[in-house]
Design a protein around this motif. Structure first.
Motif, short mmCIF file in Angstrom:
data_model
loop_
_atom_site.label_atom_id
_atom_site.label_comp_id
_atom_site.label_asym_id
_atom_site.label_seq_id
_atom_site.Cartn_x
_atom_site.Cartn_y
_atom_site.Cartn_z
N ASP A 135 0.79 -1.24 0.00
CA ASP A 135 0.00 0.00 0.00
C ASP A 135 0.81 1.28 0.00
OD1 ASP A 135 -2.22 -1.61 0.03
OD2 ASP A 135 -3.10 -0.75 1.84
N SER A 136 2.11 1.20 0.29
CA SER A 136 2.90 2.44 0.37
C SER A 136 3.93 2.57 -0.74
CB SER A 136 3.64 2.52 1.71
OG SER A 136 4.70 1.58 1.74
N GLY A 137 4.29 1.46 -1.37
CA GLY A 137 5.34 1.52 -2.37
C GLY A 137 6.72 1.74 -1.78
N MET A 138 6.87 1.52 -0.48
CA MET A 138 8.17 1.72 0.16
C MET A 138 9.18 0.69 -0.31
SD MET A 138 7.57 2.54 4.16
CE MET A 138 6.34 3.70 4.69
N ARG A 139 10.42 1.09 -0.32
CA ARG A 139 11.52 0.15 -0.51
C ARG A 139 11.70 -0.61 0.80
NH1 ARG A 139 13.05 5.14 -2.77
NH2 ARG A 139 13.53 5.02 -4.99
N ILE A 140 12.28 -1.80 0.73
CA ILE A 140 12.44 -2.62 1.93
C ILE A 140 13.35 -1.94 2.96
CG2 ILE A 140 14.37 -4.03 1.07
CD1 ILE A 140 11.35 -5.29 3.15
N GLY A 141 14.35 -1.20 2.51
CA GLY A 141 15.22 -0.47 3.44
C GLY A 141 14.48 0.65 4.15
N GLU A 142 13.56 1.30 3.44
CA GLU A 142 12.75 2.35 4.06
C GLU A 142 11.84 1.75 5.12
OE1 GLU A 142 12.38 5.31 0.18
OE2 GLU A 142 10.80 3.84 0.54
N LEU A 143 11.23 0.62 4.79
CA LEU A 143 10.29 -0.02 5.72
C LEU A 143 10.99 -0.52 6.97
CD1 LEU A 143 7.31 -0.88 6.06
CD2 LEU A 143 7.97 -3.09 5.09
N CYS A 144 12.08 -1.25 6.80
CA CYS A 144 12.80 -1.81 7.96
C CYS A 144 13.52 -0.72 8.75
CB CYS A 144 13.77 -2.89 7.51
SG CYS A 144 12.95 -4.40 6.96
N GLY A 145 13.65 0.47 8.19
CA GLY A 145 14.30 1.57 8.88
C GLY A 145 13.34 2.51 9.59
N LEU A 146 12.04 2.16 9.65
CA LEU A 146 11.06 3.02 10.32
C LEU A 146 11.18 2.93 11.84
CD1 LEU A 146 7.82 2.39 8.22
CD2 LEU A 146 9.24 4.46 8.25
N TRP A 147 11.14 4.08 12.48
CA TRP A 147 11.09 4.17 13.94
C TRP A 147 9.66 4.49 14.34
CZ3 TRP A 147 15.65 4.82 17.29
CH2 TRP A 147 16.86 4.52 16.63
N PHE A 148 9.29 4.16 15.55
CA PHE A 148 7.93 4.45 16.02
C PHE A 148 7.61 5.94 15.89
CE2 PHE A 148 8.38 0.31 18.13
CZ PHE A 148 7.18 -0.27 17.77
N CYS A 149 8.58 6.81 16.12
CA CYS A 149 8.32 8.25 16.03
C CYS A 149 8.04 8.71 14.60
CB CYS A 149 9.46 9.06 16.65
SG CYS A 149 11.04 8.88 15.80
N ASP A 150 8.35 7.87 13.61
CA ASP A 150 8.11 8.22 12.20
C ASP A 150 6.66 8.00 11.80
OD1 ASP A 150 10.87 8.63 11.97
OD2 ASP A 150 11.24 6.61 11.19
N LEU A 151 5.91 7.26 12.61
CA LEU A 151 4.54 6.89 12.27
C LEU A 151 3.56 7.90 12.85
CD1 LEU A 151 4.70 3.05 13.02
CD2 LEU A 151 5.54 4.30 11.03
N HIS A 152 2.91 8.63 11.98
CA HIS A 152 1.90 9.62 12.39
C HIS A 152 0.56 9.12 11.84
CE1 HIS A 152 5.24 12.94 12.61
NE2 HIS A 152 5.44 11.93 13.43
N LEU A 153 0.03 8.09 12.48
CA LEU A 153 -1.09 7.34 11.93
C LEU A 153 -2.45 7.84 12.41
CD1 LEU A 153 0.46 3.76 12.11
CD2 LEU A 153 0.53 5.42 10.24
N VAL A 154 -2.57 9.15 12.57
CA VAL A 154 -3.84 9.78 12.93
C VAL A 154 -4.06 10.99 12.03
CG1 VAL A 154 -3.78 9.05 15.35
CG2 VAL A 154 -2.72 11.22 14.70
N ARG A 155 -5.31 11.40 11.89
CA ARG A 155 -5.61 12.61 11.14
C ARG A 155 -5.10 13.83 11.90
NH1 ARG A 155 -8.13 12.97 6.77
NH2 ARG A 155 -8.80 15.12 7.08
N ASP A 156 -4.68 14.83 11.17
CA ASP A 156 -4.26 16.11 11.75
C ASP A 156 -3.19 15.95 12.83
OD1 ASP A 156 -6.09 17.65 10.16
OD2 ASP A 156 -7.70 16.99 11.50
N HIS A 157 -2.20 15.12 12.55
CA HIS A 157 -1.08 14.95 13.49
C HIS A 157 -0.42 16.31 13.70
CE1 HIS A 157 2.86 13.74 15.07
NE2 HIS A 157 2.23 12.65 15.47
#
Length: 200
Positions: A12-34
């Protein structure tokens, strides 16, 4: 749940595998109007940084972290399925190893003596390969998800390679144009992403 999340996010995101495995919890803004203020809808910041699992974003765009809030980097929209799979991963898998987690990276090893350590891109590739063989699909490569996503999004946007390049983190629309521009149509990016996310 972790493996389902990896497949869902690659799809669903088209991320490269390095981008995906390099995500930190602080990178995820999974709410509206963060409160980072960079997108109205749920999104993810892909930041090029050194990680303990050596996973890295291919492209580096300036990013900052102030009071634990990431801004900048490559900003990717998050589908409802991505958000749901993240919560399933937290509830079904991550909670068992979080006390022993040695990192703030999202994806970690779930079993054995390395439980809680960061999941490497090699580990994610091995999981996809095993799943593909079990499912009779042969070898499944992570980058195939990116190509499928880019093709579907290019088609859904009516060939708007600039929008696809921006969303996918390509340096220029030329790369997308050279590979996917033979597809046609013309709709808004948000509507196009919804169609891509809802495809069978």
């Amino acid at each position: 749940a972790r493996d389902r999340m990896i497949v869902t996010w690659l799809s669903d995101s088209g991320m490269r595998i390095g981008e995906l495995c390099g995500l930190w919890f602080c990178d995820l803004h999974l709410v509206r109007d963060h409160h980072c203020g960079q997108r109205k809808g749920p999104h993810v910041h892909v930041v090029k940084r050194s990680n303990p699992n050596r996973a890295r974003a291919k492209k580096g765009f300036p990013a900052t972290v102030i009071d634990g809030v990431v801004t900048g980097g490559i900003i990717r929209r998050a589908s409802p399925a991505m958000i749901s799979s993240f919560h399933e991963y937290l509830a079904e898998d991550y909670h068992r190893v979080r006390a022993g987690a040695t990192t703030d990276l999202v994806f970690v090893q779930l079993a054995g003596e390395r439980a809680g350590e960061p999941l490497s891109t090699h580990g994610a590739r091995q999981m996809l390969d095993r799943a593909g063989r079990r499912g009779g699909l042969g070898r499944v490569r992570p980058h195939a998800f990116r190509h499928t996503w880019a093709t579907a999004l290019t088609e859904a946007t009516g060939g708007n390679t600039k929008a696809v390049a921006d969303e996918g983190g390509w340096a220029s629309a030329q790369t997308v144009e050279d590979t996917y521009a033979h597809l046609a149509g013309d709709t808004a990016l948000e509507a196009a992403l919804q169609r891509v996310w809802e495809r069978p």
